[in-house]
Write a protein that holds these residues in place. Structure first.
Motif, PDB file in Angstrom:
ATOM      1  N   LEU A 137       0.849  -1.182   0.000  1.00 39.64           N
ATOM      2  CA  LEU A 137       0.000   0.000   0.000  1.00 39.64           C
ATOM      3  C   LEU A 137       0.885   1.233   0.000  1.00 39.64           C
ATOM      4  CD1 LEU A 137      -2.863  -0.821   2.550  1.00 39.64           C
ATOM      5  CD2 LEU A 137      -3.110  -0.424   0.096  1.00 39.64           C
ATOM      6  N   SER A 146     -10.952  -1.506   3.486  1.00 39.85           N
ATOM      7  CA  SER A 146     -10.578  -2.773   2.848  1.00 39.85           C
ATOM      8  C   SER A 146     -11.190  -3.973   3.561  1.00 39.85           C
ATOM      9  CB  SER A 146      -9.048  -2.917   2.827  1.00 39.85           C
ATOM     10  OG  SER A 146      -8.450  -1.916   2.034  1.00 39.85           O
ATOM     11  N   LEU A 172      -5.392   5.281   1.251  1.00 45.44           N
ATOM     12  CA  LEU A 172      -6.172   4.281   0.526  1.00 45.44           C
ATOM     13  C   LEU A 172      -6.637   4.774  -0.837  1.00 45.44           C
ATOM     14  CD1 LEU A 172      -8.327   2.578   3.316  1.00 45.44           C
ATOM     15  CD2 LEU A 172      -6.436   1.601   2.016  1.00 45.44           C
ATOM     16  N   LYS A 182      -4.754   2.921  -3.321  1.00 45.30           N
ATOM     17  CA  LYS A 182      -4.740   1.467  -3.166  1.00 45.30           C
ATOM     18  C   LYS A 182      -4.655   0.763  -4.513  1.00 45.30           C
ATOM     19  CE  LYS A 182      -7.411  -2.417  -1.322  1.00 45.30           C
ATOM     20  NZ  LYS A 182      -6.229  -3.093  -0.795  1.00 45.30           N
TER      21      LYS A 182
END
Length: 532
Positions: A158, A381, A508, A511
């Motif tokens: 990530l 997630s 994120l 991501k």
């Protein structure tokens, strides 16, 4: 009465090809292992792509018409797609659908969630090489990344930003049994070069190259910094391998003393996937062995609080959801409803004929742990089978979420394996169809969390905080504060150290498009395959 609806010899004629739709959930057998990787089906000389019209037609039949007999008798009216009634009649062989994926994409646009004005279905997909089925159902990593290679490296990455908002790339978790795990790579290691390239531009082209190098290549050489406080770099060359998946990346126990001087024993584990506890032959998997050992240890140590870290867990097999719920729930839940399953109206009208279950109950083995609280660490997630686990436990015990809102997927799949026979009677595997088939709710009828499940306490995810670090992992830090003071925020009575100011927060929005978000009823698929 519609009997024997799940038949394996249903024939349809497509463009001169005699096609057989096989209702098998998985093509592997009990000989599949890291030392004996799956060989797949017998593939005819003609490439599978030549049967794209067959795949389009059969996929449409399964989802929209009937799956009882390959489409010969549409009057049975047993479509499997959860939102079939909102999809208009389509011609699956229309030239505007370049392939089955484009047809599926079109079908997913019709059922609209009024709360978001966006399609409900941003989940359904085709697995064209059977990798996901083997990984989740059998607990075997077997990703084909090149013509002569299989397996994967066993880690994910990530992005995170430093105090100056500069992007960095970090290893986020590692499977202990994988090539990365065996090489000693761990969460929080920064990736500073890939195949000798240390010029990270973060352009679309670079991101695609990075993704390909990590997830679609037989080998990769990484430059890594084990610690952000050190300038030292190590080089690791990884080669893909097939291995037994170990979904538990870390576990520990520790003691917290609260303000009343009462000691609380805490168990913690982080789990990155829901590989099934039962394989395609109904046998226990390596995953079950790992979880058995974990919960036996927690029980022997007498923990009274449990922390389950699902922050990167996109779900998987519902059999593993059932295992975890039975392992965590109190004895009062024995025999009670764990969750209910809803299908489309036509399947529900023939539910006893098609032998689909609508109620899943807690087992008689439930209640071995005596827990005061269970905490789940979640993020965007955390999806599907993970969400089903925590939602199913809520009616029976104190369940609290820390981190950030979950992904939002209260619906799941029954895996349909689609194959055809060519004119010479050779079997050609086309794809595994994962199209939404059901929705779940807990014993109180709570579900429908399409926009995610909110948390009780918000916390940031610092990617370079090690697993189990109660000082630098903000999620764990807040849970410890709660167990100590009854409040998630640091109490003035407790002089808790501040977080390391050099830690990097997960971004994120960057991501990578990797991994699986979903829940699959592989046990139902297995029973269908067995003709039960």
């Amino acid at each position: 009465m519609h009997t024997n609806l799940f038949t394996s010899g249903a024939r349809v004629i497509l463009t001169g090809i005699a096609s057989v739709l096989l209702w098998t959930a998985c093509r592997k057998d009990n000989k599949t292992s890291p030392d004996n990787p799956p060989k797949g089906d017998t593939i005819a000389a003609k490439p599978a792509s030549a049967y794209e019209d067959s795949l389009k037609y059969l996929m449409y039949q399964i989802m929209q018409v009937t799956y009882a007999d390959g489409g010969r008798n549409a009057a049975l009216g047993l479509p499997t797609y959860y939102w079939y009634s909102q999809v208009p009649a389509l011609n699956p062989l229309d030239s505007k659908y370049a392939n089955a994926d484009s047809l599926l994409s079109a079908m997913k646009t019709y059922a609209i969630n009024p709360a978001t004005t966006q399609p409900f279905d941003h989940y359904s997909f085709l697995d064209r090489n059977g990798v996901l089925t083997n990984k989740l159902m059998n607990g075997i990593s077997s990703q084909a990344v090149a013509a002569t290679n299989s397996g994967d490296f066993g880690f994910d990455y990530l992005f995170a930003r430093d105090n100056e908002q500069k992007l960095h790339i970090f290893v986020v978790y590692v499977d202990k049994n994988s090539p990365a795990g065996q090489a000693g790579i761990a969460r929080g290691w920064e990736i500073v070069s890939v195949n000798g390239n240390s010029n990270f531009s973060f352009t679309q082209s670079f991101l695609q190259s990075l993704y390909s190098a990590v997830f679609n290549s037989p080998s990769v050489t990484l430059g890594l910094k084990p610690s952000t406080s050190s300038a030292a770099t190590v080089t690791k060359t990884l080669t893909t391998a097939t291995y037994n998946i170990n979904p538990v990346v870390f576990d520990t126990t520790f003691i917290v003393t609260d303000v009343n001087h009462i000691q609380k024993k805490v168990g913690y584990f982080s789990m990155y996937t829901f590989s099934s506890v039962i394989n395609s032959n109904g046998q226990d998997t390596y995953t079950k062995t790992v979880l058995d050992q974990l919960f036996s240890k927690f029980a022997s140590q007498g923990i009274n609080n449990l922390i389950v870290d699902f922050r990167y867990n996109g779900g998987g097999a519902v059999a593993t959801t059932q295992y975890l719920c039975n392992a965590i729930a109190p004895s009062a839940a024995v025999g009670q409803v764990m969750y209910t399953t809803l299908y489309n109206d036509k399947l529900m009208a023939h539910i006893s004929d098609v032998k689909l279950t609508t109620t899943t109950n807690f087992a008689t083995t439930t209640g071995k742990l005596k827990l005061d609280n269970v905490f789940f660490i979640t993020s965007g997630s955390t999806a599907s089978a993970s969400e089903l686990t925590l939602n199913s436990l809520k009616p029976y015990m104190p369940v609290q979420l820390v981190g950030s809102r979950t992904y939002g997927k209260p619906v799941g799949f029954i895996d349909f394996n689609i194959s055809v026979f060519d004119p010479s009677h050779k079997q050609v595997y086309l794809a595994d169809l994962y199209a939404i088939n059901f929705e779940t709710k807990n014993a109180k009828g709570e579900g429908g969390y399409y926009t995610g499940i909110p948390v009780d306490a918000a916390a940031s995810d610092f990617i370079d905080a090690s697993w189990g670090d109660t000082q630098n992992d903000e999620n764990l830090k807040k849970i410890v504060n709660y167990l100590t003071t009854g409040n998630y925020n640091t109490s003035a009575r407790i002089a808790a150290p501040e977080l390391n100011s050099n830690l990097m927060k997960v971004d994120l929005s960057q991501k990578p498009a990797h991994g699986f978000n979903g829940m699959v009823d592989y046990e139902r698929s297995r029973l269908i395959r067995a003709g039960r």
